[in-house]
Scaffold this active site. Sequence first.
Site, short mmCIF file in Angstrom:
data_model
loop_
_atom_site.label_atom_id
_atom_site.label_comp_id
_atom_site.label_asym_id
_atom_site.label_seq_id
_atom_site.Cartn_x
_atom_site.Cartn_y
_atom_site.Cartn_z
N HIS A 66 0.82 -1.22 0.00
CA HIS A 66 0.00 0.00 0.00
C HIS A 66 0.85 1.27 0.00
CE1 HIS A 66 -2.89 3.07 0.97
NE2 HIS A 66 -2.37 3.22 2.18
N HIS A 90 3.64 7.15 5.04
CA HIS A 90 2.45 7.84 5.52
C HIS A 90 1.66 7.07 6.59
CE1 HIS A 90 0.12 5.45 2.54
NE2 HIS A 90 -0.88 5.66 3.37
N GLU A 94 0.76 5.90 12.38
CA GLU A 94 -0.54 5.34 12.73
C GLU A 94 -0.48 3.84 13.03
OE1 GLU A 94 -3.50 7.25 12.35
OE2 GLU A 94 -4.75 5.59 13.08
N ASP A 95 0.22 3.11 12.19
CA ASP A 95 0.10 1.66 12.22
C ASP A 95 1.29 0.89 12.76
OD1 ASP A 95 -2.39 1.95 11.15
OD2 ASP A 95 -1.76 1.59 9.08
N ASP A 157 -2.91 8.31 -1.37
CA ASP A 157 -3.29 7.24 -0.43
C ASP A 157 -4.72 6.78 -0.72
OD1 ASP A 157 -3.56 5.68 1.97
OD2 ASP A 157 -4.39 7.44 2.99
N ASP A 277 -20.89 10.87 -28.31
CA ASP A 277 -20.54 11.15 -29.70
C ASP A 277 -19.79 12.46 -29.89
OD1 ASP A 277 -21.44 8.80 -30.43
OD2 ASP A 277 -23.18 9.48 -31.58
MN MN Z 1 -2.77 4.69 3.84
#
Ligand code: MN
Length: 726
Positions: A66, A90, A94-95, A157, A277
């Site tokens: 990701h 990024h 957070e993770d 993201d 068209d």
């Molecule tokens: Mn992310």
Amino acid sequence: MPTELLNKVKTRSKPRPQKFQVLLEKLNQRAALSPTEEDFLWEVYLYARDAHRGQRRQSGESYFEHPYQTALILADLHMDPITIAGGFLHDVIEDTNVNFADIAEKFGDDVAQLVEGVTKISGITFRNRQEEQADNFRKMLLSVATDIRVLIIKLADRLHNMQTLSSLPPIKQRRIAIETRDVYAPLAHRLGMFKLKSEMEDLVLKALDPDAYQFLEKKISEKRSEREKYIRVFTQPIEKALAEQSVKAQIFGRPKNFYSIYKKMKIRNKPFEEIYDLLAIRIIVDNKENCYAVLGIVHDLFIPVMDRFKDYIANHKVNFYQSIHTTVFGPSGRMVEIQIRTTEMNDIAEEGIAAHWRYKEGRDKPDDVDKYVKWLRDLIEVLQTESSGAKDFMDTLKIDLFKDEIFVFTPMGDLIRLPKGATPVDFAYEVHTEIGARCIGAKVDGKMVPLNSEIRSGQTIEIITSETHRPSYAWLKFVTTSKAIGAIKRYLRKTQFEESITLGKEILEKENQRNKTLRFLKTVQDSFEDMGFSELDKLYAAVGSGVLTVPQIYAKLFPQKQEELAKRDIDELFIETARKSIKGIKVQGISNLMVSFAKCCNPIPGDEILGFVSRGRGVIVHRNDCTNIPSLLEENERLLDVEWDIEGTQAFLVKLKIMAQERKKFLKDVTDIMANTDTNIISIDGDVDESIIHLTLVIQVENLRHLNKIFLKLQNVQGIISVERK
Ligand code: MN
């Protein structure tokens, strides 16, 4: 060779994986990265991969995929290595257990700040589905993201999240698709990033209306060959003419995005064919002059539709979009839209702010940066004025762009826009006047805060109300919105008459206590008509508001008593003279309240003053620096914002007490200062006690500044011990 060195060589010579090469290729397309930049990105790549090691996405693939794909999207936008690094990292705050300091230490503050910014805006969830709320939400993102690159990373993201949406449960898919449709795609649009926006929107359509998406996909592929054939026929003569004049150009049949066809079919209620068209062609050349050369060629070959010609090169759009637009009748009478632009113009048209950011790089002439900043400001202005009514527009004029605005949530998730510096009371009034009037407390993100605390973007504000509570004068000291100020003042004006009655009654009752033998109150109550009032309440109100004073009542009803009152000591006389120069006191714009002046600090015009509501004496005015104020506050006296009501420039009287060592010519030095500062001396009085001069001086000053000047000069007089204002 020492092992250490050998290891280094090994690391360096070890081929970097294909994945990393793909990234480099994208970045090198426009301008080759330096070896240092390549090494920097390689370090970032390894760091992000290690930080996310062991984590998996819902789809089962490794989580690192990701941030890697996010970085690739940013590479497609040819962002700088710092932004690419931000894309890689990024999600680490957070993770993973990496924090701001870790990133700052390893890759510098810039990268760390970008990552922190993305983390911050990802933490704010969009909870309300209303159109207007989405609009505010976008504005909030802009106000929270101090660096525009934070938003660019966030958009990359989100694009990747949309590309991999199908691995999520259906409910989550829907939520993310709606948020993308309402918040991120319009944000990309506003930032001019049309390519990214189109891709997002097509993915939204795929998620929210898969049938329509498949229908369009099928129709478009059916029509493709016929369409391509027509475009070839149309462009051949143009290509030939361009070659003859040796103008280098690229010609494209412009792809239409699914979502825009879908929207047009819905809005205009027209069949697919009619919308699809209309053919669109883009011609890209290398300089501006050639744009016009191409235009000449096209208009020479085909008949232009007159009112469809627009020159956005001479007059660019607000977002700096530049291009020539023209529509011509092609073979067999079909209308063809043509866009003519340079490569740079095309980048800006497709990538918007990302391209601006890039083109800004490397030419840091101040005017370019200014232009960029101005563009941003214009952008925000468009954001603010668009889709809002006239009233909002007026508000926008008052608020100086996003730096001065905050966006906060109600407990229900509604967004409220407020000026910077706003307090919970402003918030309460913004939600509803009644909530404002009844507010007694506030919780910010679940914690109780004082009503005068400053609230910040992204916070959730909960207002605690009480049925019996009323707006307070004190609020006027800290509220910032015109809505709150107006409502509080309106309330105070409305209740002023009633308050004046109560106050007037109390004043007269108090006076009655002091003069029981006079039957003071009874006499007043019996003679309101003689005093010129149609009803007793109006007399009370007149007393309460200071229109009618107690001495005036004595003069009219008890002439014998009045003479006694006239005997006052010299100090009182002085103060009274000083105060004669003013009309009165204004209590936050409300004139004519009953006021008296505190004996402890004897305020005179020009002093900074505060008012306290006291029972019986109306509003008592103290100097701001009066030492009694803290105890007054403890006694829960009501605090009022008051100011001198002064007409024009007038002189005020000030009494000074001066102490000095006895010496010759001391008095002359003092009077010289008065002469040199254009100060009138009203009286001078002094004596000498054990070689110390005590001087009392009454002077006339224009204002506090004038007085301060005199103070400064007096303090420099030789032998001076102290100068005090009395
Ligand atoms: Mn992310």
